[in-house]
Design an enzyme around this catalytic site. Structure first.
Site, PDB file in Angstrom:
ATOM      1  CE1 TYR A   1       8.959   5.048   3.029  1.00  0.00           C
ATOM      2  CE2 TYR A   1       7.473   6.925   2.946  1.00  0.00           C
ATOM      3  CZ  TYR A   1       7.903   5.777   3.558  1.00  0.00           C
ATOM      4  OH  TYR A   1       7.295   5.340   4.705  1.00  0.00           O
TER       5      TYR A   1
ATOM      6  N   PRO B   1       0.789  -1.224   0.000  1.00  0.00           N
ATOM      7  CG  PRO B   1      -0.195  -1.162   2.101  1.00  0.00           C
ATOM      8  CD  PRO B   1       0.500  -2.086   1.153  1.00  0.00           C
ATOM      9  CG  ASN B   2      -0.239   4.414   1.255  1.00  0.00           C
ATOM     10  OD1 ASN B   2      -1.193   4.912   0.670  1.00  0.00           O
ATOM     11  ND2 ASN B   2      -0.307   3.978   2.501  1.00  0.00           N
TER      12      ASN B   2
ATOM     13  CG  HIS C   1      11.231  -2.695   4.481  1.00  0.00           C
ATOM     14  ND1 HIS C   1       9.869  -2.557   4.453  1.00  0.00           N
ATOM     15  CD2 HIS C   1      11.493  -3.910   5.024  1.00  0.00           C
ATOM     16  CE1 HIS C   1       9.318  -3.648   4.967  1.00  0.00           C
ATOM     17  NE2 HIS C   1      10.281  -4.484   5.311  1.00  0.00           N
TER      18      HIS C   1
ATOM     19  NE  ARG D   1       0.763  13.766  -1.835  1.00  0.00           N
ATOM     20  CZ  ARG D   1       0.545  14.322  -3.032  1.00  0.00           C
ATOM     21  NH1 ARG D   1       1.565  14.666  -3.779  1.00  0.00           N
ATOM     22  NH2 ARG D   1      -0.676  14.542  -3.469  1.00  0.00           N
TER      23      ARG D   1
ATOM     24  NE  ARG E   1      10.339   5.622   8.660  1.00  0.00           N
ATOM     25  CZ  ARG E   1       9.393   5.549   7.725  1.00  0.00           C
ATOM     26  NH1 ARG E   1       9.488   4.640   6.778  1.00  0.00           N
ATOM     27  NH2 ARG E   1       8.372   6.382   7.745  1.00  0.00           N
TER      28      ARG E   1
ATOM     29  CG  ASN F   1       8.374  -2.134   0.266  1.00  0.00           C
ATOM     30  OD1 ASN F   1       7.831  -2.313   1.362  1.00  0.00           O
ATOM     31  ND2 ASN F   1       8.989  -1.007  -0.041  1.00  0.00           N
TER      32      ASN F   1
ATOM     33  CD  GLU G   1      10.596  -7.880   5.279  1.00  0.00           C
ATOM     34  OE1 GLU G   1      10.995  -8.968   5.781  1.00  0.00           O
ATOM     35  OE2 GLU G   1      10.071  -6.976   5.949  1.00  0.00           O
TER      36      GLU G   1
ATOM     37  CB  ALA H   1       1.736   0.126   6.438  1.00  0.00           C
TER      38      ALA H   1
END
Ligand code: CA2
Length: 165
Positions: free
Chosen positions: A39, A26-27, A117, A34, A124, A91, A115, A94
């Site tokens: 990112y 998601p996103n 990120h 953004r 974080r 990835n 995986e 969330a």
């Protein structure tokens, strides 16, 4: 002779018949537009183009899929079984920190996955420190931005190269 498990083709499988599936959670469709301070400026299309070029050079097929919905990611993983996907790069966004259904699907299809990120989740907020995907992953790349996807792909391509006689 032992039958190769799913995703681990026999040494005789031609590299060109193999497929890597790249899943984005998601996103991540907003990448590049953004929060570039977290990112980066690279878009998802840029990342996929670079990965596709690299895979194509070695005759490996690359499929990419992004979804904002947990069930759709589960469905895509299940479909990978019928498509003979050899490795997955994911990835989970969330969902890394919340989903049980997606890692369950990965476990069920027994396709090895890496995986990725973009950010260093360990540097974080504490709720990002744990990922439900990491224990079952072949490897985890985090904090290296868009380059992380290419590094994951490189690790996979290395494992697809036919063994030297
Ligand atoms: O660092 C990563 O790659 C993450 O998987 C990204 C997720 C975050 O929830 C994870 O903790 C770490 C968030 C993806 C959101 O992507 C955006 C991209 C551009 C703009 C806004 C959000």
């Amino acid at each position: 002779m032992m039958k190769p498990t799913r995703g681990q083709k026999s040494k005789n499988s031609p590299v060109g018949s193999q497929c890597v599936l790249v899943l984005q959670g998601p996103n991540l469709n907003m990448l590049g537009s953004r929060e570039p301070e977290i990112y980066g400026h690279t878009t998802l299309a840029d990342i996929h183009r670079a990965m596709e070029n690299r895979a194509k050079a070695l005759g490996v097929r690359l499929e990419s899929y992004q979804s904002n919905h947990e069930g759709e990611l589960v469905d895509r993983i299940q479909s990978a079984l019928a498509e003979d996907v050899t490795f997955i790069i994911i990835n989970p966004g969330a969902y890394s920190h919340t989903s049980i259904a997606i890692p369950d699907a990965l476990k069920a299809v027994r396709i090895p996955y890496i995986e990725v990120h973009l950010s260093n989740i360990h540097a974080r907020e504490s709720f990002r420190h744990h990922s439900h995907f990491s224990a079952g992953a072949m490897g985890v790349v985090c904090g290296l931005g868009a380059q992380g996807y290419l590094l994951a792909l490189e690790a996979i391509l290395d494992r697809l190269r036919p063994a030297r006689p």
